[in-house]
Design a protein around this motif. Structure first.
Motif, short mmCIF file in Angstrom:
data_model
loop_
_atom_site.label_atom_id
_atom_site.label_comp_id
_atom_site.label_asym_id
_atom_site.label_seq_id
_atom_site.Cartn_x
_atom_site.Cartn_y
_atom_site.Cartn_z
N THR A 85 22.54 2.57 10.58
CA THR A 85 22.06 3.78 11.39
C THR A 85 23.26 3.84 11.82
O THR A 85 24.68 3.90 12.58
N LEU A 86 23.06 5.53 12.30
CA LEU A 86 23.27 6.63 13.15
C LEU A 86 24.12 6.20 14.58
O LEU A 86 22.66 5.59 15.45
N LEU A 87 24.89 5.74 15.73
CA LEU A 87 24.85 5.08 16.77
C LEU A 87 24.95 6.51 17.41
O LEU A 87 26.48 6.57 17.66
N ASP A 88 24.20 7.54 18.78
CA ASP A 88 24.91 8.88 18.34
C ASP A 88 24.72 8.69 19.79
O ASP A 88 23.46 8.89 20.55
N PHE A 89 26.25 8.09 20.06
CA PHE A 89 26.11 8.45 22.09
C PHE A 89 27.06 9.69 22.42
O PHE A 89 27.36 10.38 23.60
N GLU A 90 27.14 10.95 21.80
CA GLU A 90 27.14 11.71 21.57
C GLU A 90 26.68 12.99 21.81
O GLU A 90 26.90 13.90 23.21
N SER A 113 18.49 4.16 30.08
CA SER A 113 19.63 4.49 31.19
C SER A 113 19.55 2.85 31.57
O SER A 113 20.85 2.37 31.44
N LYS A 114 19.25 1.94 32.20
CA LYS A 114 18.64 0.87 33.10
C LYS A 114 18.97 -0.39 31.47
O LYS A 114 20.49 -0.42 32.22
N SER A 115 19.35 0.29 30.70
CA SER A 115 19.92 -0.38 29.42
C SER A 115 21.45 -0.46 28.65
O SER A 115 22.43 -1.05 28.61
N LEU A 116 21.97 1.15 29.05
CA LEU A 116 23.19 1.42 29.03
C LEU A 116 24.48 0.94 30.19
O LEU A 116 25.42 0.59 30.14
N LEU A 120 29.48 8.75 27.84
CA LEU A 120 28.35 8.41 26.48
C LEU A 120 26.32 8.71 27.40
O LEU A 120 27.06 8.22 27.99
N ASN A 121 26.10 9.38 25.79
CA ASN A 121 24.41 9.68 26.18
C ASN A 121 23.78 9.46 25.41
O ASN A 121 23.88 8.65 24.23
N VAL A 122 22.78 8.67 26.26
CA VAL A 122 21.87 7.98 25.14
C VAL A 122 20.16 8.76 25.22
O VAL A 122 19.53 8.00 25.07
N SER A 123 20.26 9.76 25.54
CA SER A 123 18.82 10.54 24.96
C SER A 123 18.62 11.07 23.38
O SER A 123 17.87 11.28 23.77
N ASN A 124 19.29 9.98 22.49
CA ASN A 124 19.37 11.01 21.44
C ASN A 124 19.70 9.16 20.70
O ASN A 124 19.49 9.18 19.34
#
Length: 451
Positions: free
Chosen positions: A79-84, A350-353, A423-427
């Motif tokens: 799995t690619l974890l994309d925070f970018e 957002s809340k998880s982040l 750190l971005n979690v939209s993806n």
């Protein structure tokens, strides 16, 4: 929100989460009616919408069945974890809905879409935009609204055109929107920065700059700042509006994530503007899909003629097909449905982040700095120590299939930078956020760098 839209979103989430898998039968209409406490027609409308999206199919006298449940196509891949990436999640893109609106637009407007339009934008979309902007507490006349090719075009025009205050320098928060910074430096626009942190902005310093420098306009993201993810308080927004009026400085307010706001009392700076000094910008790229390239700019009356002239010279008009499709998309209620869906999904992420970072911070407060925001955002940041190589950390995480971004590009070349990890979690799916944050902090620890 319409009841059927709420029901539709819940059903979609059940399918996408894997609660109902391919071939599973949905509960009966009667059971759904009782469960959601609504009438039969509401349930049927939601199911028919799912059928249009090819998520369920119906068998006469039998019921509704799931076509495609949660995808397992990457089950055998790392799995690619994309925070970018900061673009919207492609899995939430309203492909079918918007395709329908494009087809409808062509049927309704026909040849009108394939000739030059007006520099202000499609008149019928401006009518819709006026009503939509009121939902953000932006009350304006239609004459003040321009449809632009994304917020970037509006920023380019505002930076280039002359302002009635006869000033030349752009003031920008530091850090800030990387593409606008790149534009300012590429075209050698006179620019100075003002520091913004997780705690906000130094209003005394802002006043000093307004008073002593030739500030044409102050570019700010009061809500869900990029890259910090923080928002100004009501007190700060009121003060900024007051200072702009006092020192004849315009405010360019980029409210690109207004649709994700959960606090009904969080109004934009525009709503506190009594002297027509605030230029309000709204984008649909982050809430729908980047390729749409439709933005809205609310321009004070003093600037309308000049802004219109520059816009005409720059591009004549924005895509008429996209404008017409967006008009239909908003008027039909599809946008409201999509907004609620993405708002719900992003709120969970957002809340998880925020909670994942807070959990790690309690244990590892000696290796990074993090402040829990009052309102969690889809993106946030942690501060790294000066002796930690951001580039080395990014490359090391990349080898582990974890993508992250740093402060690079978010500061003016001349401004002192603070090392950070953006750190971005939209993806990134909610299920992977805590795992990813744990791995990131573990990597920072393993590098042996202590703040």
């Amino acid at each position: 929100m319409y009841k059927y839209l709420e029901l539709l979103n819940n059903m979609e989430n059940l399918i996408k989460s894997g609660e109902y898998k391919s071939g599973d039968k949905f509960p009966s209409i009667r059971n759904l009616t009782e469960h959601y406490k609504c009438n039969k027609s509401t349930v049927i409308r939601a199911l028919e919408e799912l059928e249009k999206q090819h998520m369920v199919y119906s068998i006469p006298k039998s019921g509704y069945y799931v076509v495609n449940g949660k995808s397992n196509k990457n089950s055998n891949k790392k799995t690619l974890l994309d925070f970018e990436s900061s673009s919207p999640d492609p899995e939430i893109f309203p492909y079918l809905d918007f395709q329908h609106c494009i087809n409808q637009a062509i049927d309704i407007y026909k040849n009108d879409l394939f000739i030059y339009g007006t520099s202000k934008g499609l008149p019928s979309l401006i009518d819709v935009a006026q009503k939509k902007l009121a939902n953000y507490q932006v009350f304006t006349n239609k004459d003040n609204i321009f449809i632009t090719s994304g917020v970037q075009q509006a920023l380019s025009i505002l930076t280039t055109m002359d302002f009635p205050n006869k000033k030349e320098t752009v003031l920008i928060e530091q850090p800030s929107y990387h593409l606008f910074i790149d534009y300012l430096e590429t075209y050698k626009i006179p620019t100075i920065g003002i520091k913004r942190t997780g705690e906000g902005i130094d209003l005394s310093e802002l006043e000093r700059l307004f008073k002593t420098e030739s500030i044409k306009f102050f570019y700010t993201m009061p809500r869900f700042h990029n890259p910090l993810g923080t928002s100004y308080s009501q007190k700060e927004k009121k003060k900024i509006a007051k200072l702009a009026s006092k020192y004849d400085v315009f405010i360019v307010e980029d409210d690109y994530l207004a649709d994700l706001e959960e606090d009904s009392k969080a109004d934009p700076i525009y709503s506190y503007d009594d002297s027509s000094k605030v230029i309000y910008l709204k984008s649909y790229s982050k809430i729908m899909f980047p390729g749409l390239r439709i933005g809205m700019a609310v321009i004070p009356s003093l600037l309308i003629e000049t802004f219109g002239k520059y816009k005409t010279l720059m591009s004549i008009d924005s895509s008429m097909i996209s404008q017409a499709a967006l008009e239909i998309y908003i008027k039909s209620g599809m946008f409201q449905r999509h907004k609620e869906k993405i708002k719900y999904s992003y709120a969970l992420r957002s809340k998880s982040l925020a909670s994942s970072l807070q959990k790690q911070f309690k244990t590892h407060r000696d290796i990074f700095q993090y402040k829990m925001p009052k309102t969690p955002c889809i993106h946030t940041y942690i501060k790294l120590s000066d002796n930690l190589s951001s580039e080395k950390l990014v490359n090391s995480l990349k080898k582990k299939s974890i993508m992250v971004a740093t402060e690079k590009g978010h500061y003016l070349t001349s401004f002192e930078k603070e090392p950070m990890l953006k750190l971005n979690v939209s993806n990134l799916g909610e299920d992977y956020i805590e795992e990813g944050i744990t791995l990131i902090i573990k990597e920072i620890v393993s590098m042996g760098k202590i703040t």
